[in-house]
Enzyme design. Structure first.
Site, short mmCIF file in Angstrom:
data_model
loop_
_atom_site.label_atom_id
_atom_site.label_comp_id
_atom_site.label_asym_id
_atom_site.label_seq_id
_atom_site.Cartn_x
_atom_site.Cartn_y
_atom_site.Cartn_z
N ASP A 197 52.00 33.43 32.94
CA ASP A 197 51.15 33.90 34.05
C ASP A 197 50.76 32.78 35.01
O ASP A 197 50.77 32.96 36.23
CB ASP A 197 49.83 34.47 33.49
CG ASP A 197 49.98 35.89 32.95
OD1 ASP A 197 50.87 36.62 33.44
OD2 ASP A 197 49.21 36.25 32.04
N LYS A 250 46.02 39.34 25.15
CA LYS A 250 46.52 37.97 25.40
C LYS A 250 45.77 36.90 24.60
O LYS A 250 46.35 35.89 24.22
CB LYS A 250 46.43 37.65 26.89
CG LYS A 250 47.35 38.52 27.75
CD LYS A 250 47.26 38.11 29.20
CE LYS A 250 48.03 39.07 30.10
NZ LYS A 250 48.04 38.66 31.49
N1 LIG Z 1 48.87 39.74 39.25
C1 LIG Z 1 48.97 39.53 37.95
O1 LIG Z 1 50.06 39.32 37.40
C2 LIG Z 1 47.72 39.51 37.13
C3 LIG Z 1 47.72 38.88 35.87
C4 LIG Z 1 46.53 38.87 35.13
C5 LIG Z 1 45.39 39.48 35.64
N2 LIG Z 1 45.44 40.08 36.87
C6 LIG Z 1 44.22 40.72 37.44
O2 LIG Z 1 43.15 39.78 37.38
C7 LIG Z 1 41.92 40.48 37.18
C8 LIG Z 1 41.14 39.84 36.03
O3 LIG Z 1 41.84 40.02 34.82
P1 LIG Z 1 41.32 39.34 33.46
O4 LIG Z 1 42.37 39.57 32.47
O5 LIG Z 1 40.82 37.96 33.73
O6 LIG Z 1 40.04 40.26 33.12
P2 LIG Z 1 38.72 39.82 32.33
O7 LIG Z 1 39.01 38.75 31.36
O8 LIG Z 1 38.13 41.10 31.86
O9 LIG Z 1 37.76 39.20 33.47
C9 LIG Z 1 37.18 40.02 34.43
C10 LIG Z 1 36.50 39.17 35.49
O10 LIG Z 1 35.98 40.06 36.50
C11 LIG Z 1 34.57 39.92 36.60
N3 LIG Z 1 33.96 41.22 36.84
C12 LIG Z 1 34.25 42.37 36.18
N4 LIG Z 1 33.46 43.36 36.66
C13 LIG Z 1 32.68 42.82 37.62
C14 LIG Z 1 31.66 43.33 38.47
N5 LIG Z 1 31.29 44.62 38.43
N6 LIG Z 1 31.06 42.49 39.35
C15 LIG Z 1 31.44 41.18 39.40
N7 LIG Z 1 32.38 40.64 38.61
C16 LIG Z 1 33.00 41.45 37.73
C17 LIG Z 1 34.16 39.34 35.26
O11 LIG Z 1 32.91 38.71 35.41
P3 LIG Z 1 31.95 38.45 34.13
O12 LIG Z 1 32.43 37.19 33.51
O13 LIG Z 1 30.61 38.35 34.75
O14 LIG Z 1 32.10 39.66 33.24
C18 LIG Z 1 35.31 38.38 34.98
O15 LIG Z 1 35.17 37.21 35.74
C19 LIG Z 1 42.27 41.94 36.92
O16 LIG Z 1 42.08 42.65 38.13
C20 LIG Z 1 43.75 41.90 36.60
O17 LIG Z 1 44.40 43.09 37.01
C21 LIG Z 1 46.57 40.10 37.61
#
Ligand SMILES: NC(=O)c1ccc[n+]([C@@H]2O[C@H](COP(=O)([O-])OP(=O)(O)OC[C@H]3O[C@@H](n4cnc5c(N)ncnc54)[C@H](OP(=O)(O)O)[C@@H]3O)[C@@H](O)[C@H]2O)c1
Length: 313
Positions: free
Chosen positions: A139, A83
């Site tokens: 989104d 993205k």
């Molecule tokens: N429902 C939907 O349509 C939709 C759409 C988009 C995303 N999502 C969901 O939203 C979530 C995030 O997606 P994203 O694209 O933003 O991913 P991303 O950019 O990789 O961000 C991941 C986030 O999770 C945190 N994190 C990861 N591992 C962690 C851990 N062990 N302990 C604490 N914090 C942790 C990260 O913190 P740090 O900054 O410290 O690494 C960051 O804030 C995913 O679960 C995804 O499936 C859902």
């Protein structure tokens, strides 16, 4: 069959030489629920289109978008990890996608003989002129729509929100929610520097929004999980359990949709709150993409049923 002709109910709906294509690119992409949801929508609209899924390595994303453009695709969805990279790879970037820093939908557009750029899905004949890619983000609007629907809200104006995470999804959510006239937005993230960067960005783009780093001293109207914690059964809660149990927020939204009930949703319900998972957000980002490609209202009920069947059986 002509380019965009509807398929009658009893027509042979197998793929043929007139079939047009949309697709999702991800890496990995095997578990995507989008093909089931989008193909159900296309069938309900009677279009001789198909929605495919391709595992595209990040190094190949630019070439894959270009290939889809040249092969006459209608449009694309982009999922993890594409993205952000796609911002630099589309010919035209929608303002919202630029602000949110994320492209999840591409519409291929052709020059209509009458002048304006038109989505190729709306043309009566295959484009024989220049085609360009337009990058958009569906989104963030989808999140707002899902929140209103799940929690029976007319508006988020005046709400206090605790947002967990500062990755791509959290960033788009925060910047979009800031425009809803929140009373306060609290940001908590494992890496505090990322939350601070996000707060600074909101201060710049939405100076009216009170953004505070860390847990609120009192409860809030809404907690949103935008971290990836909860995807695996063994994950710890993405929130301070003590805060959740003592402040007992009324509404909790987890962007995760698989599993259906995350640890956070369980904990929120047992603390007396109303909780919903991210399936609604996934649904509405898809219905909005379909509407952009077809120019027609999406068959939401059909797409929701197909999505839920794919996700939860
Ligand atoms: N429902 C939907 O349509 C939709 C759409 C988009 C995303 N999502 C969901 O939203 C979530 C995030 O997606 P994203 O694209 O933003 O991913 P991303 O950019 O990789 O961000 C991941 C986030 O999770 C945190 N994190 C990861 N591992 C962690 C851990 N062990 N302990 C604490 N914090 C942790 C990260 O913190 P740090 O900054 O410290 O690494 C960051 O804030 C995913 O679960 C995804 O499936 C859902």
């Amino acid at each position: 069959m002509p380019y965009n002709q509807r398929v009658s109910n009893d027509a042979d709906d197998s793929v043929n030489a007139s079939t047009r294509y949309c697709a999702v690119f991800g890496h990995p992409v095997r578990h995507s629920a989008s093909p089931a949801m989008q193909n159900a929508g296309l069938r309900a609209l009677g279009l001789n289109w198909r929605y495919l899924a391709f595992d595209v390595h990040p190094d190949d994303l630019r070439a894959a978008i270009e290939g889809a453009r040249r092969m006459g695709f209608i449009g694309l969805n982009l999922t993890v990890p594409h993205k952000l990279a796609a911002l630099e790879m589309v010919d035209v970037l929608d303002d919202e996608a630029r602000t949110l820093g994320s492209v999840n939908t591409i519409v291929f557009e052709a020059l209509d003989p009458s002048g304006p750029w038109t989505p190729v899905g709306g043309l009566d004949a295959p484009p024989n002129r220049e085609v360009r890619s337009r990058g958009l983000n569906t989104d963030a609007d989808a999140l707002v729509q899902a929140l209103k629907e799940e929690f029976d809200w007319e508006s988020l104006g005046g709400a206090t929100v605790l947002l967990l995470g500062a990755g791509g999804a959290a960033r788009a959510a925060a910047l979009r929610l800031a425009r809803e006239g929140l009373a306060a937005l609290y940001l908590v993230n494992r890496t505090q520097g990322r939350a601070a960067e996000l707060a600074a960005e909101i201060a710049k783009s939405c100076p009216g929004t009170r953004t505070i780093l860390g847990y609120p001293p009192e409860s809030v109207n809404l907690v949103i999980n935008a971290t990836s914690l909860g995807l695996k059964a063994e994950d710890p809660l993405p929130i301070d359990a003590q805060w959740l149990q003592t402040r007992r927020p009324r509404f909790v939204y987890d962007m995760i949709y698989r599993p259906m009930e995350t640890g956070l949703l369980r904990a929120a319900r047992s603390a007396g709150g109303r909780a919903a998972n991210g399936a609604g957000m996934l649904l509405y980002q898809g219905t909005r993409a379909l509407e952009l490609w077809t120019g027609r209202p999406a068959p939401v009920k059909v797409m929701r049923a197909a999505l839920e069947k794919n996700l939860y059986g």
